[in-house]
Design an enzyme around this catalytic site. Structure first.
Site, short mmCIF file in Angstrom:
data_model
loop_
_atom_site.label_atom_id
_atom_site.label_comp_id
_atom_site.label_asym_id
_atom_site.label_seq_id
_atom_site.Cartn_x
_atom_site.Cartn_y
_atom_site.Cartn_z
N HIS A 132 0.83 -1.23 0.00
CA HIS A 132 0.00 0.00 0.00
C HIS A 132 0.86 1.27 0.00
O HIS A 132 0.50 2.27 0.64
CB HIS A 132 -0.96 0.02 1.20
N ASN A 182 -10.39 -3.09 1.94
CA ASN A 182 -9.99 -3.06 0.53
C ASN A 182 -11.23 -2.81 -0.33
O ASN A 182 -12.36 -2.84 0.18
CB ASN A 182 -9.39 -4.40 0.12
#
Ligand code: NDP
Length: 502
Positions: free
Chosen positions: A55, A128
């Site tokens: 990320h 997510n």
């Protein structure tokens, strides 16, 4: 025009000249006593902090969450205690596998991490844009991520590594099917949903608890890039989603999501037809219809990217009373890993960085010192507990209700029967349109085609197991022998792995 401020060094002393280094003679050499130059260079040399291992590329915004339905029968979380109640929040969207400078249009899940600044402390929902995940045990996480990154020899992305691991990990097939649909390349961060993916626990004032899943549904609607458009976008504007989010908020076009919850009674969990804590599965809407309970609106851009977005640090372990973890093993691994990575990246006092600090309530504890302890560090108050000097006390009323566990301590698989292929099969056959299926199989062929043939065969057998038409279509696209794919699909996992070894 406002009077300009005097330029100073880091300690506030005025700087007389910021263009010409101090030299002995002209042109030089440069003198060691030019402490302003030395400070400037030394600080510059230390500008980078460790990149997030996953990320790394992201964009963030501030906003609020508003409760639209009474949920007090399920949770005592105070920020959810009343219809109409609003809580400030910060969100960070991200891709997963790419580095900090990678393109926003990469095929990848998107991170969807929210920090709610509640009056009982910060609550983080770190999800997510996909309702499931590739693996269901945290012991596999580091291996999995290595395969999505770079080959240790070539330093290039490697379809062999990527598909070798996935094809040897059949539980990944559901997430792979979502990732290779056009939802794997969302048009913007505004045009995608966000899911907790994991199951969490909510508990109420009476100590009753429930298993829950969060679904943030985009009010802008789903929009995706096709493979071809994503390829173009990667070259044309690698920051397109970051730019889109910033510009939308700047022009007052505030993006919003409604929050839907799926809620399961704990008794049902025991007899449900699959393990409700297995993060590779969804709870079908028919069994657990989503209940709309609130709305999130993003309405303010950060002023400084590094201070507020790069230093933002979320953890699925940041709970408030009324919300806790479930037995999901992947979640349990994340409870450790997020705080750990932030300590590495930002230091032990990262909770004092303004974007991370508790805003709805003060923070009081006995933790002290460490790098960059920039608050008052507890002043002259006691730094141990128990003490008789009026220091902060635990409040038993805020604790989680006790929870029964039993069984053997051992390395065990999920206990409910796990069929990895039913849900991706349903997605392919029942949910997707003809065009979705065409794009999905085209996207797979274009990527899997780069892997060795034996790996193509092994992976295509998994698609075949999810749905024979799905597997046949991929096989034909890759010019594989469909009978060979079918033969591999009929084998046990172990036999298939053996039959396709190098
Ligand atoms: P439903 O028909 O009630 O729901 C299907 C869901 O699939 C909708 O939420 C829809 O999103 C979503 N969807 C559509 N296309 C895709 C895609 N390419 N990738 C991911 N999600 C997509 O069905 P069920 O609840 O019975 O589930 C059937 C299958 O749908 C599951 O096996 C799973 O693969 C998938 N799914 C289920 C979800 C759940 O929580 N039950 C969540 C997401 C996917 P939208 O809301 O935008 O229409």
């Amino acid at each position: 025009m406002a009077k300009k401020k005097t330029l100073t060094n880091n300690f506030g002393a005025p700087v007389a000249d910021d263009q010409n280094s101090l030299t002995a003679g002209n042109p030089g050499p440069v003198l060691m006593q030019d402490v302003h130059l030395l400070e400037k260079l030394a600080h510059f040399d230390r500008e980078r902090i460790p990149e997030r291992v996953v990320h790394a590329k992201g964009a963030g915004a501030y906003g609020y969450f508003e409760v639209t339905k009474d949920v007090t029968k399920w949770t005592k979380a105070r920020f959810l205690s009343k219809v109409g109640k609003k809580t400030d929040l910060f969100i960070r969207f991200s891709t997963v596998g790419g580095e900090k400078g990678s393109a926003d249009a990469e095929r990848d899940p998107r991170g969807f991490a929210i920090k709610f600044y509640t009056e009982e402390g910060n609550y983080d929902m770190v999800g997510n844009n996909t309702p499931v995940f590739f693996i269901r045990d945290p012991l596999k996480f580091a291996d999995f991520i290595h395969t999505q990154k770079r080959n240790p020899a070539t330093n290039c992305k490697d379809p062999d590594m990527f598909w070798d691991f996935l094809s040897l990990t059949p539980e990944s097939i559901h997430q792979v099917t979502i990732l290779f649909s056009d939802r794997g390349t969302p048009a913007t961060y505004r045009n995608m949903h966000g899911y907790s993916s994991h199951t969490y626990k909510w508990y109420n004032e009476k100590g009753q608890y429930f298993w829950v899943k969060y679904h943030f549904k985009s009010e802008q609607g789903i929009q995706n890039l096709t493979r071809e458009n994503a390829e173009i976008m990667k070259g044309k504007d690698p920051d397109h989603a970051t730019r889109d989010l910033y510009n939308a908020i700047e022009r007052g076009d505030y993006p919003s999501w409604k929050l839907e919850m799926q809620i399961m009674n704990p008794q049902d969990a025991e007899s449900y037809r699959f393990d409700p804590f297995d993060v590779t599965k969804v709870w079908p809407h028919g069994d657990y219809p989503p209940i709309t309970i609130g709305r999130m609106v993003l309405n303010r851009n950060p002023e400084n990217y590094f201070a507020e977005v790069e230093q933002a640090a979320f953890s699925p372990g940041n709970f408030v009373p009324g919300i806790g973890p479930s037995l999901d093993k992947m979640l349990q691994g994340r409870l450790f890993s997020y705080h750990d990575t932030h300590r590495h990246r930002l230091g032990p006092n990262y909770h004092l960085i303004p974007v991370n600090s508790a805003k709805g309530c003060p923070m009081h504890n006995y933790q002290r010192d460490g790098f960059l302890r920039v608050d008052k560090n507890g002043g002259g108050g006691p730094n141990y507990y128990p003490n008789s000097f009026g220091g902060p006390e635990p409040n038993p009323k805020t604790g989680e209700p006790p929870f029964e566990v039993s069984g053997k301590a051992a390395r065990q698989k999920y206990t409910h029967p796990n069929d990895d292929f039913v849900q991706p099969g349903a997605l392919y056959k029942k949910v997707m349109s003809d065009m979705d299926r065409e794009h999905l199989t085209g996207n797979i062929v274009s990527h899997l085609g780069g892997a060795q043939k034996r790996i193509q065969l092994r992976q295509t057998a998994l698609f075949y197991k999810a749905d024979p038409e799905y597997g046949t279509r991929v096989a034909k696209g890759l010019k594989l022998d469909v009978n060979e794919v079918k033969r591999l699909a009929d084998m046990s996992h172990e036999a298939r792995a053996k039959a396709t070894e190098e």
